[in-house]
Design a protein around this motif. Structure first.
Motif, PDB file in Angstrom:
ATOM      1  N   ALA A   1       0.829  -1.209   0.000  1.00 39.62           N
ATOM      2  CA  ALA A   1       0.000   0.000   0.000  1.00 39.62           C
ATOM      3  C   ALA A   1       0.859   1.252   0.000  1.00 39.62           C
ATOM      4  N   LEU A   2       1.989   1.218   0.691  1.00 43.02           N
ATOM      5  CA  LEU A   2       2.913   2.358   0.704  1.00 43.02           C
ATOM      6  C   LEU A   2       3.453   2.611  -0.700  1.00 43.02           C
ATOM      7  N   VAL A   3       3.864   1.554  -1.378  1.00 49.03           N
ATOM      8  CA  VAL A   3       4.393   1.696  -2.743  1.00 49.03           C
ATOM      9  C   VAL A   3       3.308   2.227  -3.678  1.00 49.03           C
ATOM     10  N   GLU A   4       2.082   1.746  -3.554  1.00 46.09           N
ATOM     11  CA  GLU A   4       0.972   2.254  -4.366  1.00 46.09           C
ATOM     12  C   GLU A   4       0.759   3.752  -4.106  1.00 46.09           C
ATOM     13  N   TRP A   5       0.764   4.130  -2.846  1.00 51.51           N
ATOM     14  CA  TRP A   5       0.566   5.531  -2.473  1.00 51.51           C
ATOM     15  C   TRP A   5       1.697   6.399  -3.024  1.00 51.51           C
ATOM     16  N   LEU A   6       2.915   5.919  -2.902  1.00 52.69           N
ATOM     17  CA  LEU A   6       4.058   6.677  -3.424  1.00 52.69           C
ATOM     18  C   LEU A   6       3.957   6.828  -4.939  1.00 52.69           C
ATOM     19  N   ALA A   7       3.587   5.764  -5.639  1.00 58.41           N
ATOM     20  CA  ALA A   7       3.498   5.805  -7.098  1.00 58.41           C
ATOM     21  C   ALA A   7       2.513   6.864  -7.584  1.00 58.41           C
ATOM     22  N   ALA A   8       1.534   7.190  -6.773  1.00 58.39           N
ATOM     23  CA  ALA A   8       0.516   8.181  -7.143  1.00 58.39           C
ATOM     24  C   ALA A   8       0.942   9.618  -6.817  1.00 58.39           C
ATOM     25  N   ARG A   9       2.129   9.800  -6.258  1.00 58.46           N
ATOM     26  CA  ARG A   9       2.556  11.135  -5.821  1.00 58.46           C
ATOM     27  C   ARG A   9       3.108  12.018  -6.925  1.00 58.46           C
ATOM     28  N   GLY A  10       3.317  11.490  -8.119  1.00 59.78           N
ATOM     29  CA  GLY A  10       3.817  12.324  -9.198  1.00 59.78           C
ATOM     30  C   GLY A  10       4.598  11.507 -10.211  1.00 59.78           C
ATOM     31  N   GLU A  11       5.060  12.186 -11.253  1.00 58.25           N
ATOM     32  CA  GLU A  11       5.705  11.526 -12.382  1.00 58.25           C
ATOM     33  C   GLU A  11       6.948  10.732 -11.983  1.00 58.25           C
ATOM     34  N   GLY A  12       7.861  11.320 -11.233  1.00 59.82           N
ATOM     35  CA  GLY A  12       9.074  10.619 -10.822  1.00 59.82           C
ATOM     36  C   GLY A  12       8.773   9.397  -9.976  1.00 59.82           C
ATOM     37  N   TYR A  13       7.795   9.529  -9.100  1.00 62.20           N
ATOM     38  CA  TYR A  13       7.395   8.399  -8.253  1.00 62.20           C
ATOM     39  C   TYR A  13       6.741   7.303  -9.102  1.00 62.20           C
ATOM     40  N   ALA A  14       5.900   7.698 -10.041  1.00 59.51           N
ATOM     41  CA  ALA A  14       5.246   6.722 -10.917  1.00 59.51           C
ATOM     42  C   ALA A  14       6.293   5.939 -11.702  1.00 59.51           C
ATOM     43  N   GLU A  15       7.317   6.629 -12.180  1.00 61.25           N
ATOM     44  CA  GLU A  15       8.397   5.962 -12.906  1.00 61.25           C
ATOM     45  C   GLU A  15       9.168   5.022 -11.984  1.00 61.25           C
ATOM     46  N   ALA A  16       9.490   5.492 -10.787  1.00 59.16           N
ATOM     47  CA  ALA A  16      10.269   4.700  -9.836  1.00 59.16           C
ATOM     48  C   ALA A  16       9.558   3.415  -9.437  1.00 59.16           C
ATOM     49  N   PHE A  17       8.237   3.479  -9.330  1.00 55.67           N
ATOM     50  CA  PHE A  17       7.473   2.334  -8.843  1.00 55.67           C
ATOM     51  C   PHE A  17       6.590   1.716  -9.924  1.00 55.67           C
ATOM     52  N   ALA A  18       6.970   1.898 -11.196  1.00 54.27           N
ATOM     53  CA  ALA A  18       6.188   1.358 -12.303  1.00 54.27           C
ATOM     54  C   ALA A  18       6.080  -0.163 -12.241  1.00 54.27           C
ATOM     55  N   GLU A  19       7.136  -0.807 -11.812  1.00 51.92           N
ATOM     56  CA  GLU A  19       7.134  -2.265 -11.676  1.00 51.92           C
ATOM     57  C   GLU A  19       7.057  -2.604 -10.191  1.00 51.92           C
ATOM     58  N   ARG A  20       5.891  -2.368  -9.621  1.00 51.85           N
ATOM     59  CA  ARG A  20       5.701  -2.495  -8.169  1.00 51.85           C
ATOM     60  C   ARG A  20       6.097  -3.856  -7.611  1.00 51.85           C
ATOM     61  N   THR A  21       5.843  -4.919  -8.373  1.00 57.18           N
ATOM     62  CA  THR A  21       6.146  -6.258  -7.865  1.00 57.18           C
ATOM     63  C   THR A  21       7.644  -6.530  -7.770  1.00 57.18           C
ATOM     64  N   LYS A  22       8.447  -5.685  -8.400  1.00 59.18           N
ATOM     65  CA  LYS A  22       9.895  -5.878  -8.350  1.00 59.18           C
ATOM     66  C   LYS A  22      10.567  -5.030  -7.271  1.00 59.18           C
ATOM     67  N   VAL A  23       9.817  -4.134  -6.653  1.00 55.54           N
ATOM     68  CA  VAL A  23      10.376  -3.283  -5.599  1.00 55.54           C
ATOM     69  C   VAL A  23      10.625  -4.123  -4.358  1.00 55.54           C
ATOM     70  N   ARG A  24      11.784  -3.950  -3.760  1.00 60.09           N
ATOM     71  CA  ARG A  24      12.137  -4.632  -2.522  1.00 60.09           C
ATOM     72  C   ARG A  24      12.129  -3.607  -1.398  1.00 60.09           C
ATOM     73  N   ALA A  25      11.880  -4.077  -0.192  1.00 59.48           N
ATOM     74  CA  ALA A  25      11.802  -3.172   0.954  1.00 59.48           C
ATOM     75  C   ALA A  25      12.463  -3.797   2.166  1.00 59.48           C
ATOM     76  N   ALA A  26      12.898  -2.919   3.041  1.00 58.22           N
ATOM     77  CA  ALA A  26      13.409  -3.345   4.345  1.00 58.22           C
ATOM     78  C   ALA A  26      12.868  -2.370   5.375  1.00 58.22           C
ATOM     79  N   ILE A  27      12.414  -2.915   6.485  1.00 56.75           N
ATOM     80  CA  ILE A  27      11.993  -2.088   7.618  1.00 56.75           C
ATOM     81  C   ILE A  27      13.097  -2.226   8.650  1.00 56.75           C
TER      82      ILE A  27
END
Length: 85
Positions: free
Chosen positions: A33-59
Motif C-alpha cells: 500500500a505504501l508503494v501504491e501511495w508513493l506511485a501516485a505522488r507524481g511523475e518521478g514516483y510513478a516511474e520509480a514504482f512502475a514495476e511495483r512487484t519488483k520493488v524490494r523493501a526493508a523495515i
C-alpha cells in the motif's frame, strides 16, 4: 505517523532524492500500500514504482514482504532487485 524513507539505485534516480520523511494516510498499512501511495505522488514516483512487484523493501534492517505491516516503522528502505554478476 512519520516514516523516514530511503531510496536506492534506480528508484533514487527517478525520484531525484535519496531520502524523505513522509506521513502516509491511515489506510496505507502495508509495504504494498505504501508503494501504491508513493506511485501516485507524481511523475518521478510513478516511474520509480512502475514495476511495483519488483520493488524490494526493508523495515529497519530486516527485509519485508509486500504484505508486511508498516505500523510502528521509523525507517523503510526501498530498492530495486539486486543483480549480481
Amino acid at each position: 505517523m512519520a516514516i523516514e524513507l530511503l531510496y536506492f539505485a534506480r528508484i533514487r534516480e527517478a525520484i531525484g532524492r535519496s531520502a524523505e520523511t513522509v506521513s502516509p494516510p491511515p489506510d496505507v498499512t502495508t509495504i504494498a500500500a505504501l508503494v501504491e501511495w508513493l506511485a501516485a505522488r507524481g511523475e518521478g514516483y510513478a516511474e520509480a514504482f512502475a514495476e511495483r512487484t519488483k520493488v524490494r523493501a526493508a523495515i529497519g534492517d530486516a527485509f519485508a514482504d509486500p504484505d508486511t505491516p508498516i505500523a510502528g516503522a521509523r525507517e523503510i528502505a526501498l530498492f530495486p532487485p539486486v543483480t549480481g554478476g
